[in-house]
Design a protein around this motif. Structure first.
Motif, PDB file in Angstrom:
ATOM      1  N   VAL A 155    -140.005 -58.289   0.140  1.00 14.85           N
ATOM      2  CA  VAL A 155    -139.140 -59.460   0.262  1.00 14.85           C
ATOM      3  C   VAL A 155    -138.406 -59.727  -1.048  1.00 14.85           C
ATOM      4  CG1 VAL A 155    -139.081 -61.934   0.755  1.00 14.85           C
ATOM      5  CG2 VAL A 155    -140.643 -60.427   2.019  1.00 14.85           C
ATOM      6  N   ASN A 156    -139.073 -59.523  -2.167  1.00 17.70           N
ATOM      7  CA  ASN A 156    -138.475 -59.823  -3.460  1.00 17.70           C
ATOM      8  C   ASN A 156    -137.426 -58.806  -3.885  1.00 17.70           C
ATOM      9  OD1 ASN A 156    -140.063 -62.108  -3.788  1.00 17.70           O
ATOM     10  ND2 ASN A 156    -141.724 -60.968  -4.758  1.00 17.70           N
ATOM     11  N   THR A 157    -137.293 -57.700  -3.165  1.00 18.37           N
ATOM     12  CA  THR A 157    -136.324 -56.663  -3.534  1.00 18.37           C
ATOM     13  C   THR A 157    -135.200 -56.522  -2.504  1.00 18.37           C
ATOM     14  OG1 THR A 157    -137.691 -54.972  -2.454  1.00 18.37           O
ATOM     15  CG2 THR A 157    -138.062 -55.362  -4.809  1.00 18.37           C
ATOM     16  N   LYS A 158    -135.039 -57.511  -1.650  1.00 16.23           N
ATOM     17  CA  LYS A 158    -133.961 -57.471  -0.671  1.00 16.23           C
ATOM     18  C   LYS A 158    -132.682 -58.042  -1.281  1.00 16.23           C
ATOM     19  CE  LYS A 158    -136.699 -57.603   3.569  1.00 16.23           C
ATOM     20  NZ  LYS A 158    -136.928 -58.288   4.869  1.00 16.23           N
ATOM     21  N   TYR A 159    -131.568 -57.484  -0.859  1.00 15.64           N
ATOM     22  CA  TYR A 159    -130.281 -57.884  -1.404  1.00 15.64           C
ATOM     23  C   TYR A 159    -129.331 -58.262  -0.272  1.00 15.64           C
ATOM     24  CZ  TYR A 159    -131.837 -55.839  -5.823  1.00 15.64           C
ATOM     25  OH  TYR A 159    -132.539 -55.550  -6.972  1.00 15.64           O
ATOM     26  N   GLU A 160    -128.328 -59.040  -0.641  1.00 17.15           N
ATOM     27  CA  GLU A 160    -127.271 -59.438   0.286  1.00 17.15           C
ATOM     28  C   GLU A 160    -125.918 -59.014  -0.276  1.00 17.15           C
ATOM     29  OE1 GLU A 160    -127.518 -63.570   1.112  1.00 17.15           O
ATOM     30  OE2 GLU A 160    -129.507 -63.457   2.061  1.00 17.15           O
ATOM     31  N   PHE A 161    -124.858 -59.256   0.509  1.00 14.06           N
ATOM     32  CA  PHE A 161    -123.524 -58.864   0.090  1.00 14.06           C
ATOM     33  C   PHE A 161    -123.090 -59.661  -1.139  1.00 14.06           C
ATOM     34  CE2 PHE A 161    -123.447 -57.833   4.655  1.00 14.06           C
ATOM     35  CZ  PHE A 161    -123.079 -56.499   4.571  1.00 14.06           C
ATOM     36  N   GLY A 162    -122.479 -58.945  -2.061  1.00 11.91           N
ATOM     37  CA  GLY A 162    -121.915 -59.587  -3.235  1.00 11.91           C
ATOM     38  C   GLY A 162    -120.405 -59.705  -3.140  1.00 11.91           C
ATOM     39  N   ALA A 163    -119.822 -60.277  -4.172  1.00 14.90           N
ATOM     40  CA  ALA A 163    -118.374 -60.485  -4.168  1.00 14.90           C
ATOM     41  C   ALA A 163    -117.606 -59.171  -4.239  1.00 14.90           C
ATOM     42  CB  ALA A 163    -117.983 -61.386  -5.346  1.00 14.90           C
ATOM     43  N   GLY A 164    -118.202 -58.143  -4.843  1.00 17.92           N
ATOM     44  CA  GLY A 164    -117.513 -56.861  -4.962  1.00 17.92           C
ATOM     45  C   GLY A 164    -117.222 -56.215  -3.619  1.00 17.92           C
ATOM     46  N   VAL A 165    -118.147 -56.332  -2.677  1.00 19.97           N
ATOM     47  CA  VAL A 165    -117.941 -55.732  -1.361  1.00 19.97           C
ATOM     48  C   VAL A 165    -116.804 -56.434  -0.624  1.00 19.97           C
ATOM     49  CG1 VAL A 165    -119.032 -55.200   0.835  1.00 19.97           C
ATOM     50  CG2 VAL A 165    -120.361 -55.047  -1.257  1.00 19.97           C
ATOM     51  N   PHE A 166    -116.805 -57.766  -0.663  1.00 23.76           N
ATOM     52  CA  PHE A 166    -115.744 -58.510   0.022  1.00 23.76           C
ATOM     53  C   PHE A 166    -114.380 -58.262  -0.621  1.00 23.76           C
ATOM     54  CE2 PHE A 166    -119.607 -61.084   0.855  1.00 23.76           C
ATOM     55  CZ  PHE A 166    -119.605 -61.013   2.242  1.00 23.76           C
ATOM     56  N   LEU A 167    -114.355 -58.197  -1.950  1.00 26.00           N
ATOM     57  CA  LEU A 167    -113.096 -57.914  -2.634  1.00 26.00           C
ATOM     58  C   LEU A 167    -112.618 -56.498  -2.328  1.00 26.00           C
ATOM     59  CD1 LEU A 167    -110.958 -58.949  -4.571  1.00 26.00           C
ATOM     60  CD2 LEU A 167    -112.371 -58.148  -6.476  1.00 26.00           C
ATOM     61  N   GLY A 168    -113.548 -55.559  -2.212  1.00 20.85           N
ATOM     62  CA  GLY A 168    -113.168 -54.196  -1.849  1.00 20.85           C
ATOM     63  C   GLY A 168    -112.620 -54.109  -0.436  1.00 20.85           C
ATOM     64  N   TRP A 169    -113.239 -54.835   0.484  1.00 22.91           N
ATOM     65  CA  TRP A 169    -112.726 -54.859   1.861  1.00 22.91           C
ATOM     66  C   TRP A 169    -111.326 -55.473   1.915  1.00 22.91           C
ATOM     67  CZ3 TRP A 169    -118.086 -56.566   3.974  1.00 22.91           C
ATOM     68  CH2 TRP A 169    -118.760 -55.448   4.464  1.00 22.91           C
ATOM     69  N   ALA A 170    -111.140 -56.582   1.217  1.00 18.87           N
ATOM     70  CA  ALA A 170    -109.835 -57.234   1.226  1.00 18.87           C
ATOM     71  C   ALA A 170    -108.769 -56.343   0.586  1.00 18.87           C
ATOM     72  CB  ALA A 170    -109.914 -58.575   0.496  1.00 18.87           C
ATOM     73  N   GLY A 171    -109.117 -55.715  -0.533  1.00 27.99           N
ATOM     74  CA  GLY A 171    -108.162 -54.833  -1.186  1.00 27.99           C
ATOM     75  C   GLY A 171    -107.795 -53.625  -0.351  1.00 27.99           C
ATOM     76  N   SER A 172    -108.774 -53.023   0.301  1.00 27.42           N
ATOM     77  CA  SER A 172    -108.495 -51.850   1.130  1.00 27.42           C
ATOM     78  C   SER A 172    -107.623 -52.219   2.333  1.00 27.42           C
ATOM     79  CB  SER A 172    -109.811 -51.223   1.606  1.00 27.42           C
ATOM     80  OG  SER A 172    -110.577 -52.155   2.370  1.00 27.42           O
ATOM     81  N   LEU A 173    -107.850 -53.392   2.923  1.00 28.28           N
ATOM     82  CA  LEU A 173    -107.016 -53.814   4.049  1.00 28.28           C
ATOM     83  C   LEU A 173    -105.579 -54.086   3.609  1.00 28.28           C
ATOM     84  CD1 LEU A 173    -109.439 -56.177   6.013  1.00 28.28           C
ATOM     85  CD2 LEU A 173    -108.759 -53.847   6.595  1.00 28.28           C
ATOM     86  N   LEU A 174    -105.410 -54.675   2.425  1.00 25.00           N
ATOM     87  CA  LEU A 174    -104.055 -54.899   1.923  1.00 25.00           C
ATOM     88  C   LEU A 174    -103.331 -53.586   1.655  1.00 25.00           C
ATOM     89  CD1 LEU A 174    -104.417 -57.928  -0.549  1.00 25.00           C
ATOM     90  CD2 LEU A 174    -103.168 -57.866   1.612  1.00 25.00           C
ATOM     91  N   VAL A 175    -104.054 -52.628   1.097  1.00 25.63           N
ATOM     92  CA  VAL A 175    -103.439 -51.320   0.828  1.00 25.63           C
ATOM     93  C   VAL A 175    -103.052 -50.631   2.135  1.00 25.63           C
ATOM     94  CG1 VAL A 175    -103.866 -49.024  -0.120  1.00 25.63           C
ATOM     95  CG2 VAL A 175    -104.604 -51.030  -1.386  1.00 25.63           C
ATOM     96  N   ILE A 176    -103.912 -50.729   3.138  1.00 24.80           N
ATOM     97  CA  ILE A 176    -103.606 -50.100   4.428  1.00 24.80           C
ATOM     98  C   ILE A 176    -102.407 -50.764   5.090  1.00 24.80           C
ATOM     99  CG2 ILE A 176    -104.486 -49.747   6.774  1.00 24.80           C
ATOM    100  CD1 ILE A 176    -107.253 -49.308   5.567  1.00 24.80           C
ATOM    101  N   LEU A 177    -102.369 -52.097   5.080  1.00 23.37           N
ATOM    102  CA  LEU A 177    -101.229 -52.803   5.689  1.00 23.37           C
ATOM    103  C   LEU A 177     -99.934 -52.513   4.931  1.00 23.37           C
ATOM    104  CD1 LEU A 177    -102.833 -56.264   6.534  1.00 23.37           C
ATOM    105  CD2 LEU A 177    -102.270 -54.420   8.116  1.00 23.37           C
ATOM    106  N   GLY A 178    -100.002 -52.521   3.601  1.00 22.83           N
ATOM    107  CA  GLY A 178     -98.817 -52.206   2.826  1.00 22.83           C
ATOM    108  C   GLY A 178     -98.344 -50.781   3.037  1.00 22.83           C
ATOM    109  N   GLY A 179     -99.295 -49.844   3.110  1.00 20.90           N
ATOM    110  CA  GLY A 179     -98.919 -48.465   3.385  1.00 20.90           C
ATOM    111  C   GLY A 179     -98.328 -48.286   4.769  1.00 20.90           C
ATOM    112  N   ALA A 180     -98.830 -49.054   5.738  1.00 22.14           N
ATOM    113  CA  ALA A 180     -98.278 -48.961   7.094  1.00 22.14           C
ATOM    114  C   ALA A 180     -96.840 -49.468   7.133  1.00 22.14           C
ATOM    115  CB  ALA A 180     -99.151 -49.762   8.058  1.00 22.14           C
ATOM    116  N   LEU A 181     -96.555 -50.542   6.390  1.00 28.82           N
ATOM    117  CA  LEU A 181     -95.178 -51.044   6.351  1.00 28.82           C
ATOM    118  C   LEU A 181     -94.241 -50.042   5.683  1.00 28.82           C
ATOM    119  CD1 LEU A 181     -95.702 -54.818   5.461  1.00 28.82           C
ATOM    120  CD2 LEU A 181     -95.155 -53.825   7.676  1.00 28.82           C
TER     121      LEU A 181
END
Length: 213
Positions: A155-181
């Protein structure tokens, strides 16, 4: 031809997403210690990123340590590192190619069809960069979920999502949308309409009025 405003919007979105990918790669908060338990010590928070791990105490003191050995890291972390760095490098090429192909720039010559093809190529490069980052963040997120719900994980070694994962998801989606345009800048062949004079409008050669025998 594609609208220059659409090209500019796609380029700006891809640029912002690429900057977000750089920030997410550097950020040490890709996963953080979970407090979903009864015997959790909340005085210390542990954050782990792609390059280092940090410990934040309740007093505000932060201590970070870079990972000592690359071979001791798990496969998911190594693959995420490689894919994120690859996406950033590919994004550099996407920025260079797209800049040459945009209508609002003087690079790449004056041929509109050629510039549209260059912009379309830059859009596809951005799509590859965004997909690489999206795969990396999703792989790392899947690893966090799997370890969290694993009954063998303490229990003491379990982890949850951090800000880096969410920022990476947001950045990758922006790059994909921009590349599609940008990829919508598919060149079209110019249609040249050849005009022929009408039958009644034909001109005759002027007559000199002389007859030759």
């Amino acid at each position: 031809m594609a609208n220059s405003g659409l090209q500019l919007l796609g380029f700006v979105m891809a640029l912002l997403g690429w900057i977000g990918l750089i920030a997410a790669t550097i950020l040490p908060q890709w996963r953080m210690s979970s407090y979903a338990g009864d015997n959790i010590i909340t005085a210390v928070a542990i954050y782990q990123g792609l390059w280092m791990s940090c410990v934040t105490q309740s007093t505000g003191q932060i201590q970070c340590k870079v990972y000592d050995s690359l071979l001791q890291l798990d496969t998911a972390l190594q693959a995420t590192r490689a894919l994120m760095v690859l996406s950033i490098v590919v994004g550099v090429f996407g920025l260079a190619v797209s800049t040459m192909g945009m209508k609002c720039t003087k690079c790449g010559g004056d041929d509109k069809v050629k510039k549209a093809r260059i912009a379309m190529t830059g859009g596809f490069v951005f799509l590859l960069a965004g997909l690489a980052a999206l795969i990396a963040c999703s792989w790392y997120g899947h690893q966090i979920i799997r370890d969290f719900y694993n009954p063998l994980t303490p229990v003491n070694t379990k982890y949850e999502f951090g800000a880096g994962v969410f920022l990476g998801w947001a950045g990758s989606l922006l790059v994909i949308l921009g590349g599609a345009l940008l990829a919508c800048s598919c060149p079209r062949k110019n249609n040249y309409n050849t005009r022929y004079p009408k039958g009644g409008a034909r001109t005759k050669a002027p007559s000199s009025g002389k007859e030759y025998v």
